[in-house]
Structure formats: structure tokens, C-alpha cells
Motif scaffolding. Sequence first.
Motif, short mmCIF file in Angstrom:
data_model
loop_
_atom_site.label_atom_id
_atom_site.label_comp_id
_atom_site.label_asym_id
_atom_site.label_seq_id
_atom_site.Cartn_x
_atom_site.Cartn_y
_atom_site.Cartn_z
N CYS A 1 0.87 -1.18 0.00
CA CYS A 1 0.00 0.00 0.00
C CYS A 1 0.90 1.23 0.00
O CYS A 1 2.13 1.12 0.10
CB CYS A 1 -0.92 0.00 1.22
SG CYS A 1 -0.04 0.06 2.80
N LEU A 2 0.31 2.41 -0.11
CA LEU A 2 1.12 3.63 -0.15
C LEU A 2 1.91 3.81 1.14
O LEU A 2 3.02 4.33 1.12
CB LEU A 2 0.22 4.85 -0.39
CG LEU A 2 -0.49 4.91 -1.75
CD1 LEU A 2 -1.38 6.15 -1.83
CD2 LEU A 2 0.53 4.92 -2.89
N TYR A 3 1.38 3.36 2.25
CA TYR A 3 2.08 3.50 3.53
C TYR A 3 3.28 2.56 3.62
O TYR A 3 4.19 2.77 4.43
CB TYR A 3 1.12 3.24 4.69
CG TYR A 3 1.38 4.14 5.88
CD1 TYR A 3 0.70 5.35 6.01
CD2 TYR A 3 2.30 3.80 6.85
CE1 TYR A 3 0.94 6.19 7.08
CE2 TYR A 3 2.54 4.63 7.93
CZ TYR A 3 1.86 5.82 8.05
OH TYR A 3 2.11 6.65 9.11
N SER A 4 3.30 1.52 2.77
CA SER A 4 4.46 0.62 2.76
C SER A 4 5.73 1.38 2.37
O SER A 4 6.83 1.00 2.79
CB SER A 4 4.22 -0.53 1.77
OG SER A 4 3.08 -1.27 2.12
N CYS A 5 5.57 2.45 1.58
CA CYS A 5 6.73 3.25 1.17
C CYS A 5 7.40 3.88 2.39
O CYS A 5 8.63 3.92 2.50
CB CYS A 5 6.29 4.34 0.19
SG CYS A 5 5.56 3.73 -1.33
N ARG A 6 6.58 4.40 3.31
CA ARG A 6 7.13 5.01 4.53
C ARG A 6 7.85 3.97 5.39
O ARG A 6 8.93 4.24 5.93
CB ARG A 6 6.01 5.69 5.31
CG ARG A 6 6.46 6.33 6.61
CD ARG A 6 5.33 7.17 7.21
NE ARG A 6 5.62 7.63 8.56
CZ ARG A 6 6.36 8.68 8.86
NH1 ARG A 6 6.92 9.38 7.88
NH2 ARG A 6 6.56 9.06 10.11
N HIS A 7 7.27 2.80 5.51
CA HIS A 7 7.93 1.73 6.27
C HIS A 7 9.29 1.41 5.67
O HIS A 7 10.27 1.25 6.40
CB HIS A 7 7.04 0.48 6.26
CG HIS A 7 5.89 0.55 7.21
ND1 HIS A 7 6.03 0.40 8.57
CD2 HIS A 7 4.58 0.74 6.98
CE1 HIS A 7 4.85 0.50 9.15
NE2 HIS A 7 3.94 0.70 8.21
N GLN A 8 9.36 1.28 4.33
CA GLN A 8 10.63 0.93 3.70
C GLN A 8 11.63 2.06 3.83
O GLN A 8 12.83 1.81 4.03
CB GLN A 8 10.40 0.60 2.22
CG GLN A 8 11.64 0.03 1.53
CD GLN A 8 12.15 -1.23 2.22
OE1 GLN A 8 11.40 -2.18 2.44
NE2 GLN A 8 13.42 -1.24 2.58
N PHE A 9 11.16 3.30 3.72
CA PHE A 9 12.06 4.44 3.88
C PHE A 9 12.73 4.41 5.25
O PHE A 9 13.96 4.57 5.37
CB PHE A 9 11.29 5.74 3.70
CG PHE A 9 12.03 6.96 4.17
CD1 PHE A 9 13.02 7.52 3.39
CD2 PHE A 9 11.74 7.55 5.41
CE1 PHE A 9 13.73 8.64 3.83
CE2 PHE A 9 12.43 8.67 5.85
CZ PHE A 9 13.43 9.21 5.05
N ILE A 10 11.94 4.22 6.30
CA ILE A 10 12.49 4.23 7.66
C ILE A 10 13.42 3.04 7.87
O ILE A 10 14.47 3.17 8.51
CB ILE A 10 11.34 4.23 8.69
CG1 ILE A 10 10.60 5.57 8.62
CG2 ILE A 10 11.87 4.00 10.10
CD1 ILE A 10 9.43 5.70 9.56
N ALA A 11 13.07 1.88 7.29
CA ALA A 11 13.97 0.73 7.38
C ALA A 11 15.30 1.04 6.71
O ALA A 11 16.37 0.72 7.25
CB ALA A 11 13.31 -0.49 6.72
#
Length: 421
Positions: A339-349
Motif C-alpha cells: 500500500c502507499l504507507y508501505s513506502c514510509r515503512h521501507q524508507f524508515i527501514a
Amino acid sequence: MTTNEQNDGKPRVTLRPAIKINPVEEVAEAPVFPVPEQSKRSSRPPSMPSKSALAQMVNARDTFSAEVEEKHGKQYQPAEKDDFSITNDTSAQYQRRAKLLLKRYRKEKTIVVIDSVDIDSFENVDVVDFVIWLLSLKPMLKAASWRQYRRSVYHALTGLPTEGAEAALSMLDNDVASAEGRSGTDIDDDDRRTSGNKAKFFRLAEKDVLLEHLRFAVVRRNDPALLRDWLVAGIAVGLRPLEWRATSVETFVDAETGKTRIWLFVMNAKTTNMRGNGLMRTIDISDMSDEHIFAISRMSELGREWSVKGTYKEHQKANENQLRVVCKKIFPRHVRTYCLYSCRHQFIANMKSIYSPEEVAALAGQSVTETAIENYGRKTSSWPLEAIGTPPAPLPSEVKLVRNSLSYYQDRAAALGNDKQ
């Protein structure tokens, strides 16, 4: 040159007129940084976005706040709205609580007050540092207690002719539990029930497959290029999906190095990141790749445009739906979908493998005293450094403020631990 036969059967050679070739014109060298159209060059770092962009960002924030208030009720209102119609008794209670907090702040900071007149006064206090200290109390308080603390201090600081009072009030203004909730998400209620099926990462190989598919996809209703930009920009700078409605890209020339710098201003959607003005966080994207800078610039322009037209939520929903359909098509066996929020998770990782927790928190618009930063993508899910490329950079001033808050929190947690022993 062509060959024809004469009447006697012998070949005859005829020459075509020579083609005139214009001399090659000298092509100007491309700029090192792609400068967005809405950005203006300045000779010093901008403290805020341009006036036109800022007006649109404030309008987007106010519109969103009104929607949140209508949907979730008065408890999500900013601190400033709590101060309009209070009674004299309530005002006196706020003042007493604020003085007790000030006394506690001075005790923890070992600040000695010589003049007894100044004991209950905020006039000779670094109010910005005081608010940072106050915000470090938040994780240890219940929501109702925190709101009383915040309202009391806001009431005490209102109208105070002290340097930094306006900045301190802005930090409190921005400390609002918006529609994102305490879980740090901004998904709709309908989607919240299925949030456990959403991926908190973005596999590198599958990201490449997805972007390549969107490059050549033909969709009637929604332009695949928009979704592609959203994914590229989202993984590059880690904004929450709702935050694209209020951003601005600004450029300036560094007076010391002479190089063009590019900053992304983001109006925080949920909580303060302890920056002085409290409303913005700033991400330095100057050294990122052209692909990333162009995608970020386009998303910034489109987000504000959609917000002004009142169509942001429609576009967000359309892109979310398109992403789900495409993922179902090319990754049919996935249990957890992107989902679009997966991008934020990957960025922080990804950033966890490069920066310190305080720097990651400043980039993500979180306080490291919150557990939210720990609940995002894990460091083990990060991509190789060569795949991440040159990352964005946080501003040292913002990292310093986050670090100060963390220091207060750690000292208090250590003291509580010793007391229990």
C-alpha cells in the motif's frame, strides 16, 4: 548517387545534389540539479516555503483539521482552540498547573532562581526548551493528563512577551492527535480492519518489477505515471500519504560552497518533531538522484494542487486502489499486499541502516521518545546501500532538538528505574 541504363545498355551514373548540413550548434550543459518550477533561488537557506506555497499548505492543514474535527470530535482540536471560552476558575487551575510544571522543570534542570519574584514567572525562562522538556513527559502520561498539561502551559504562554514564546506555542499547536491516531497511520476506518494485511516493507526486486509494469501500463481512469511518482517519492523521503497535500520544494545557493541546495518543507500531519516553529520539518534532498528529485517535485506540486481543488482524498484513494489491483495482478500469491504507507515503512527501514535514531526521527517527523519509530520497517528489511542511493539528509538543528527531547526522556526514565530499585 543512382545508376541507370542508357539506350545502348551501358550503365549511366547520375549524381544527386549534395545535402546541405548545418553546423552542429553548441548544446548548453544541463544543470546539476533540476530546479522545480515553483521554487525560487535565494542566497541563504529559506526558513519557510515561498508565500504562495505556504498559503496553500496552511489552507490544506486547516481543511484537514476541519475534516478531522467533524469526524472524530473536539478531542482532536489544536491547543489554541481550548483557550477561547474558559472560566476564571479554569484559568486559575491552568496557571497553577503551569507553575508546578515550571517548578519541576527547574528542579530537573537544576536551575537556581535568585530572585523570589521569578519563581513563578516564565519571563526569564527558555520557553522553547521548556516545551521540549514538556513534550518528553508525554509518553509517560495518559492522554487525558497530557491534554491538561498541554492546555495549562499553552494558557500560561499565550501573550507572553518573551523571546521564543511564539515558537513554543506553535510547537504545542502542532501536538494534535489527528486522524492518523496514535498508531501513526492515516488509513480510513474501512481499511483499518485490514491493515494487518498491508506490508510494512517493499522488497527491492518487486519494487523494480512494479515500477517497470507501471511504466508501460495503460489504464483508462488513473495515469500510472502518478502512482509511479508516488512510489518513488514515498520510498525516497518517507512522507505519510496524507502529508503530500502540504509540502513545498525550495532551492537556494549555499553562500559558502556556491552549490545549489534543494530542501523539501513538510507540514507535519500529526506531531511536532521539536523544530523551532513546530509546524514544519525540513528534508535536504540536494544530493539525491535526478529521478528522486523530479518525482518529489511533481508529487509536491500535485499534492498542493489537489488539496486546493478539494480532490486530494479522491486521488489518494484512486492511487491506492490502482496499486492494490496491480499488485494482485503481478503478485497473486502475496498474503500481505503493498500500500502507499508501505513506502514510509521501507524508507524508515532504509534510513535505520544509515542514520542514528535521532536523525531518522527528524527525517520521519517523529519524536524518538515515541514508540512509533520502532514500529515501522525493521533495519533487517533495509536495501543495500547501492540500491538506496544518496539518501536525504536531516537538518542538524532539527536533529539537535530531537536529541534534547531524547536526553530529557532518558534521564527521567533512568531516575524512575533507580527509584523502583
